[in-house]
Write a protein that holds these residues in place. Structure first.
Motif, short mmCIF file in Angstrom:
data_model
loop_
_atom_site.label_atom_id
_atom_site.label_comp_id
_atom_site.label_asym_id
_atom_site.label_seq_id
_atom_site.Cartn_x
_atom_site.Cartn_y
_atom_site.Cartn_z
N PRO A 126 -64.88 -2.30 40.66
CA PRO A 126 -64.31 -1.78 39.42
C PRO A 126 -62.95 -2.43 39.16
O PRO A 126 -62.35 -3.02 40.06
CB PRO A 126 -64.14 -0.30 39.72
N CYS A 127 -62.44 -2.28 37.95
CA CYS A 127 -61.09 -2.76 37.68
C CYS A 127 -60.07 -1.81 38.31
O CYS A 127 -58.94 -2.20 38.58
CB CYS A 127 -60.84 -2.91 36.18
N CYS A 128 -60.49 -0.57 38.56
CA CYS A 128 -59.56 0.42 39.10
C CYS A 128 -60.31 1.41 39.99
O CYS A 128 -61.41 1.84 39.65
CB CYS A 128 -58.90 1.17 37.93
N LEU A 129 -59.70 1.73 41.09
CA LEU A 129 -60.18 2.77 41.99
C LEU A 129 -59.06 3.80 42.03
O LEU A 129 -57.91 3.45 42.29
CB LEU A 129 -60.42 2.17 43.38
N PHE A 130 -59.37 5.06 41.74
CA PHE A 130 -58.30 6.06 41.72
C PHE A 130 -58.78 7.38 42.31
O PHE A 130 -59.99 7.61 42.42
CB PHE A 130 -57.78 6.28 40.29
N VAL A 131 -57.85 8.20 42.71
CA VAL A 131 -58.17 9.54 43.21
C VAL A 131 -57.21 10.54 42.60
O VAL A 131 -56.08 10.20 42.23
CB VAL A 131 -58.10 9.65 44.75
N HIS A 132 -57.67 11.75 42.50
CA HIS A 132 -56.81 12.89 42.17
C HIS A 132 -56.55 13.62 43.48
O HIS A 132 -57.22 14.59 43.80
CB HIS A 132 -57.51 13.86 41.21
N ALA A 133 -55.64 13.12 44.29
CA ALA A 133 -55.33 13.78 45.56
C ALA A 133 -54.55 15.04 45.25
O ALA A 133 -53.55 15.00 44.53
CB ALA A 133 -54.50 12.85 46.45
N VAL A 134 -55.02 16.16 45.76
CA VAL A 134 -54.31 17.41 45.48
C VAL A 134 -52.92 17.35 46.09
O VAL A 134 -52.74 16.89 47.22
CB VAL A 134 -55.10 18.64 45.99
N THR A 135 -51.93 17.76 45.33
CA THR A 135 -50.54 17.57 45.74
C THR A 135 -50.16 18.40 46.97
O THR A 135 -49.21 18.05 47.65
CB THR A 135 -49.58 17.89 44.58
N PHE A 136 -50.88 19.46 47.25
CA PHE A 136 -50.54 20.26 48.43
C PHE A 136 -51.18 19.72 49.69
O PHE A 136 -50.95 20.22 50.78
CB PHE A 136 -50.95 21.73 48.24
N HIS A 137 -52.00 18.67 49.56
CA HIS A 137 -52.71 18.16 50.72
C HIS A 137 -52.13 16.82 51.14
O HIS A 137 -52.60 15.76 50.75
CB HIS A 137 -54.20 18.03 50.40
N LYS A 138 -51.09 16.88 51.95
CA LYS A 138 -50.37 15.69 52.40
C LYS A 138 -51.29 14.71 53.13
O LYS A 138 -51.12 13.50 53.01
CB LYS A 138 -49.19 16.11 53.30
N LEU A 143 -53.52 9.37 53.59
CA LEU A 143 -54.70 8.54 53.79
C LEU A 143 -54.83 7.51 52.66
O LEU A 143 -55.05 6.34 52.92
CB LEU A 143 -55.95 9.43 53.84
N CYS A 144 -54.67 7.96 51.43
CA CYS A 144 -54.78 7.04 50.29
C CYS A 144 -53.67 5.99 50.31
O CYS A 144 -53.92 4.81 50.05
CB CYS A 144 -54.74 7.82 48.97
#
Length: 160
Positions: A126-138, A143-144
């Motif tokens: 893909p042109c972009c790989l993204f995640v919505h990492a929850v902000t409370f989960h350090k 890891l990302c």
């Protein structure tokens, strides 16, 4: 449709024995294990309501717009993750819905499953790989970042 490889992950159990887990793409029959993972983590409150319906899980998995991956041992689904592939003309992929059963937390299984999803996402080119990492989960954020991803912002109340 893209074919994804399987991967084996071994962990040493508390009694010293070694157990192999396999990360692999969805197969018919995985629906119940996927739903059980979601229910263990969220009860009946997960916002992706379709993921509680075995028929819909199977439909998503078989259309290629949502790639489900499971981590299993002898048929038992220990965790799951998806790759959401957007079909509205966008060229990006989102690894998401990463759920590991509570029994396996604190092992390498969660990170192994996450890295597998990131690598499989990249394999789609893909042109972009993204995640919505929850902000409370350090742990997820770290890891990302260790994978090379860069935090660029956050959205409040996205899934409310």
């Amino acid at each position: 449709m893209k074919t994804f490889p399987k991967r084996e992950v071994k962990i040493r159990e508390a009694d010293g024995t070694e157990t192999s887990y396999r990360i692999r793409p969805f197969e018919r029959g995985d629906e119940a294990g996927i739903i059980d993972c979601i229910r263990e983590e969220y009860g009946d409150t997960y916002f992706k309501r379709d993921f509680y319906d075995p028929e819909k899980v199977r439909k998503y998995a078989e259309t290629g717009h949502t790639h489900f991956f499971v981590m299993e041992h002898e048929g038992f689904v220990a965790g799951m993750v998806i790759l959401a592939v957007f079909d509205d003309g966008e060229d990006y992929v989102e690894p998401a819905t990463h759920i590991l059963r509570k029994k396996y937390r604190g092992t390498i299984l969660g990170a192994s499953l996450a890295y597998y999803a990131l690598e499989m996402g990249e394999s789609l080119r893909p042109c972009c790989l993204f995640v919505h990492a929850v902000t409370f989960h350090k742990g997820t954020q770290t890891l990302c970042e260790n994978y090379g991803m860069v935090p660029v912002g956050f959205r409040l109340g996205t899934f409310l």
